[in-house]
Design a protein around this motif. Structure first.
Motif, PDB file in Angstrom:
ATOM      1  N   MET A   1       0.846  -1.194   0.000  1.00 48.00           N
ATOM      2  CA  MET A   1       0.000   0.000   0.000  1.00 48.00           C
ATOM      3  C   MET A   1       0.884   1.248   0.000  1.00 48.00           C
ATOM      4  N   ASN A   2       0.662   2.132  -0.967  1.00 54.58           N
ATOM      5  CA  ASN A   2       1.465   3.346  -1.071  1.00 54.58           C
ATOM      6  C   ASN A   2       1.140   4.312   0.056  1.00 54.58           C
ATOM      7  N   GLU A   3       2.171   5.020   0.511  1.00 58.21           N
ATOM      8  CA  GLU A   3       1.983   5.998   1.583  1.00 58.21           C
ATOM      9  C   GLU A   3       1.186   7.193   1.070  1.00 58.21           C
ATOM     10  N   HIS A   4       0.249   7.633   1.881  1.00 59.45           N
ATOM     11  CA  HIS A   4      -0.581   8.794   1.524  1.00 59.45           C
ATOM     12  C   HIS A   4       0.310  10.036   1.440  1.00 59.45           C
ATOM     13  N   PRO A   5       0.093  10.910   0.447  1.00 59.95           N
ATOM     14  CA  PRO A   5       0.947  12.106   0.305  1.00 59.95           C
ATOM     15  C   PRO A   5       0.977  12.994   1.540  1.00 59.95           C
ATOM     16  N   PHE A   6      -0.130  13.045   2.291  1.00 66.76           N
ATOM     17  CA  PHE A   6      -0.176  13.927   3.458  1.00 66.76           C
ATOM     18  C   PHE A   6       0.633  13.361   4.625  1.00 66.76           C
ATOM     19  N   ALA A   7       0.953  12.074   4.575  1.00 71.44           N
ATOM     20  CA  ALA A   7       1.718  11.453   5.655  1.00 71.44           C
ATOM     21  C   ALA A   7       3.074  12.127   5.842  1.00 71.44           C
ATOM     22  N   GLU A   8       3.586  12.720   4.779  1.00 69.95           N
ATOM     23  CA  GLU A   8       4.868  13.438   4.850  1.00 69.95           C
ATOM     24  C   GLU A   8       4.866  14.468   5.984  1.00 69.95           C
ATOM     25  N   PHE A   9       3.776  15.210   6.086  1.00 72.70           N
ATOM     26  CA  PHE A   9       3.727  16.304   7.058  1.00 72.70           C
ATOM     27  C   PHE A   9       3.511  15.784   8.476  1.00 72.70           C
ATOM     28  N   ILE A  10       2.765  14.708   8.615  1.00 74.15           N
ATOM     29  CA  ILE A  10       2.567  14.105   9.933  1.00 74.15           C
ATOM     30  C   ILE A  10       3.890  13.535  10.454  1.00 74.15           C
ATOM     31  N   LYS A  11       4.667  12.938   9.559  1.00 75.15           N
ATOM     32  CA  LYS A  11       5.964  12.393   9.966  1.00 75.15           C
ATOM     33  C   LYS A  11       6.911  13.500  10.425  1.00 75.15           C
ATOM     34  N   ILE A  12       6.920  14.598   9.719  1.00 73.34           N
ATOM     35  CA  ILE A  12       7.805  15.703  10.094  1.00 73.34           C
ATOM     36  C   ILE A  12       7.519  16.150  11.523  1.00 73.34           C
ATOM     37  N   LEU A  13       6.228  16.231  11.867  1.00 77.74           N
ATOM     38  CA  LEU A  13       5.827  16.725  13.179  1.00 77.74           C
ATOM     39  C   LEU A  13       5.893  15.662  14.272  1.00 77.74           C
ATOM     40  N   GLY A  14       5.770  14.392  13.899  1.00 75.70           N
ATOM     41  CA  GLY A  14       5.539  13.361  14.900  1.00 75.70           C
ATOM     42  C   GLY A  14       6.641  12.354  15.122  1.00 75.70           C
ATOM     43  N   LYS A  15       7.877  12.647  14.703  1.00 78.05           N
ATOM     44  CA  LYS A  15       8.961  11.666  14.830  1.00 78.05           C
ATOM     45  C   LYS A  15       9.604  11.622  16.211  1.00 78.05           C
ATOM     46  N   GLY A  16       9.021  12.312  17.156  1.00 78.22           N
ATOM     47  CA  GLY A  16       9.581  12.278  18.502  1.00 78.22           C
ATOM     48  C   GLY A  16      10.448  13.483  18.789  1.00 78.22           C
ATOM     49  N   LYS A  17      11.012  13.506  20.016  1.00 74.83           N
ATOM     50  CA  LYS A  17      11.763  14.674  20.469  1.00 74.83           C
ATOM     51  C   LYS A  17      12.969  14.979  19.603  1.00 74.83           C
ATOM     52  N   LYS A  18      13.656  13.944  19.139  1.00 75.99           N
ATOM     53  CA  LYS A  18      14.885  14.164  18.374  1.00 75.99           C
ATOM     54  C   LYS A  18      14.650  14.199  16.873  1.00 75.99           C
ATOM     55  N   GLY A  19      13.612  13.531  16.411  1.00 74.27           N
ATOM     56  CA  GLY A  19      13.407  13.431  14.962  1.00 74.27           C
ATOM     57  C   GLY A  19      12.439  14.443  14.384  1.00 74.27           C
ATOM     58  N   SER A  20      11.585  15.012  15.202  1.00 77.63           N
ATOM     59  CA  SER A  20      10.577  15.934  14.677  1.00 77.63           C
ATOM     60  C   SER A  20      11.157  17.344  14.540  1.00 77.63           C
ATOM     61  N   ARG A  21      10.491  18.135  13.739  1.00 77.22           N
ATOM     62  CA  ARG A  21      10.883  19.527  13.540  1.00 77.22           C
ATOM     63  C   ARG A  21       9.665  20.314  13.074  1.00 77.22           C
ATOM     64  N   PRO A  22       9.726  21.635  13.116  1.00 80.66           N
ATOM     65  CA  PRO A  22       8.624  22.433  12.578  1.00 80.66           C
ATOM     66  C   PRO A  22       8.566  22.315  11.055  1.00 80.66           C
ATOM     67  N   LEU A  23       7.436  22.622  10.486  1.00 81.12           N
ATOM     68  CA  LEU A  23       7.300  22.704   9.038  1.00 81.12           C
ATOM     69  C   LEU A  23       7.945  23.994   8.540  1.00 81.12           C
ATOM     70  N   THR A  24       8.480  23.942   7.344  1.00 81.46           N
ATOM     71  CA  THR A  24       8.895  25.183   6.707  1.00 81.46           C
ATOM     72  C   THR A  24       7.638  25.917   6.246  1.00 81.46           C
ATOM     73  N   GLN A  25       7.797  27.157   5.826  1.00 84.92           N
ATOM     74  CA  GLN A  25       6.635  27.907   5.340  1.00 84.92           C
ATOM     75  C   GLN A  25       6.031  27.230   4.115  1.00 84.92           C
ATOM     76  N   ASP A  26       6.870  26.717   3.233  1.00 82.03           N
ATOM     77  CA  ASP A  26       6.361  26.037   2.039  1.00 82.03           C
ATOM     78  C   ASP A  26       5.652  24.739   2.400  1.00 82.03           C
ATOM     79  N   GLU A  27       6.216  23.977   3.341  1.00 82.40           N
ATOM     80  CA  GLU A  27       5.557  22.731   3.762  1.00 82.40           C
ATOM     81  C   GLU A  27       4.206  23.016   4.404  1.00 82.40           C
ATOM     82  N   ALA A  28       4.151  24.059   5.218  1.00 78.94           N
ATOM     83  CA  ALA A  28       2.882  24.431   5.846  1.00 78.94           C
ATOM     84  C   ALA A  28       1.868  24.843   4.788  1.00 78.94           C
ATOM     85  N   TYR A  29       2.331  25.562   3.796  1.00 76.63           N
ATOM     86  CA  TYR A  29       1.455  25.984   2.702  1.00 76.63           C
ATOM     87  C   TYR A  29       0.923  24.757   1.951  1.00 76.63           C
ATOM     88  N   ARG A  30       1.796  23.806   1.650  1.00 74.24           N
ATOM     89  CA  ARG A  30       1.360  22.616   0.909  1.00 74.24           C
ATOM     90  C   ARG A  30       0.409  21.766   1.745  1.00 74.24           C
TER      91      ARG A  30
END
Length: 330
Positions: A1-30
């Motif tokens: 099963m292919n990963e949903h395109p929106f999963a990219e943004f959830i992963k950025i935010l939800g990888k834990g204390k060391k792996g997560s980061r804020p979205l860039t302005q472009d990522e937030a826009y997308r």
């Protein structure tokens, strides 16, 4: 099963204390563009909103969200004339919404005030649209009606429901989530009619600078944000009020000192009829009157109608003294 395109943004935010980061302005826009276009599953939207809630928005994320939301609008801002954009989303709980009289005072003196908000998303609060009805002022129910009201009366209130139904549905998820979400932040910066001046109230002081820097990124020419009473755009005369502003590409801040030395006791009950009574001079309340005049003064300073606080407060006082007391006569 292919990963949903929106999963990219959830992963950025939800990888834990060391792996997560804020979205860039472009990522937030997308991300917000996908949400606006119904390209996100409900479970993804819930996860995204709560991950954002836990970490809180950066100015870049907020600017990206607002830019995407504004692109979903279906009206031409060039055909609508508003001088001051005034957001009203929090609702009041401890005090009446005296800021409404401040906005109407500005409108009575030739300043076109466009107010937008949402109602009913938090239990136990008094919302703007309901109080306007008590004052005999009809809230607009469409973009066209709001434009006509601005032309005819220099004031219009339009619910988010008629500006961006998608955001309106999202803001009303609060009872289900139990928490506010990024939507409660971004809607304050929407400026739907692209007014040159905008004013916003927030509840948490840390959000002042986030709004200020997001407005700068969005290239909004003139914006002011303050910690308003209850989270609305309302100066509390019992407390110092720090106003953080943007004027073109410059950031500034100034402190408006408390008007009273001692704090007032909040009323035991809230009677919206008192707004009309205060306006007509049938009801006396020093806190309420100072709130109206003080809030109007901050807006007048933002609008460039006065060079300093003293001039702004004197001008607001003169507006109040000369108000049409028959306006809300029954």
């Amino acid at each position: 099963m292919n990963e949903h395109p929106f999963a990219e943004f959830i992963k950025i935010l939800g990888k834990g204390k060391k792996g997560s980061r804020p979205l860039t302005q472009d990522e937030a826009y997308r991300a917000m563009t996908m949400i606006m276009n119904d390209q996100v599953e409900p479970i993804q939207l819930g996860a995204f909103m709560m991950l954002m809630r836990v970490k809180e928005e950066t100015p870049e994320e907020l600017a990206g969200f607002v830019a995407a939301a504004r692109e979903s609008f279906h009206h031409d801002t060039q055909t609508i004339s508003a001088d001051l954009d005034w957001s009203s989303y929090a609702g009041k709980r401890r005090h009446l919404p005296w800021f409404l009289l401040a906005s109407l005072l500005l409108a009575e003196n030739g300043i076109r005030v466009f107010m937008h908000g949402a109602e009913g998303h938090t239990e136990g609060r008094i919302y703007t649209r309901n109080v306007l009805a008590i004052l005999g002022i009809n809230a607009a129910t469409s973009i066209d009606q709001a434009a006509r009201q601005l032309q005819e009366n220099n004031f219009s209130y339009l619910s988010l429901e008629h500006i961006c139904p998608k955001l309106y549905d999202m803001i009303n998820l609060r009872p289900m989530m139990g928490l506010r979400s990024p939507v409660h932040t971004l809607v304050r910066l929407l400026n739907p009619f692209d007014a040159a001046y905008s004013i916003q109230g927030i509840f948490h002081p840390s959000y002042r600078q986030v709004h200020q820097k997001a407005a700068l990124l969005l290239q909004q020419p003139h914006m002011a944000v303050l910690k308003g009473e209850g989270g609305e755009t309302e100066r509390n005369p019992d407390m110092d009020c720090l106003v953080q502003s943007v004027h073109y590409d410059e950031l500034s801040e100034e402190n408006w000192p408390a008007i009273f030395e001692r704090r007032h006791i909040k009323p035991e009950e809230l009677n919206p009829q008192q707004l009309a009574q205060l306006w007509r001079g049938e009801f006396s309340d020093e806190y309420a009157e100072a709130t109206v005049i003080g809030t109007a003064a901050i807006a007048l300073k933002l609008l460039g109608k006065a060079d300093n606080q003293q001039q702004a407060e004197a001008l607001a006082q003169s507006y109040w003294n000369a108000r049409d007391k028959e306006r809300f006569s029954t």
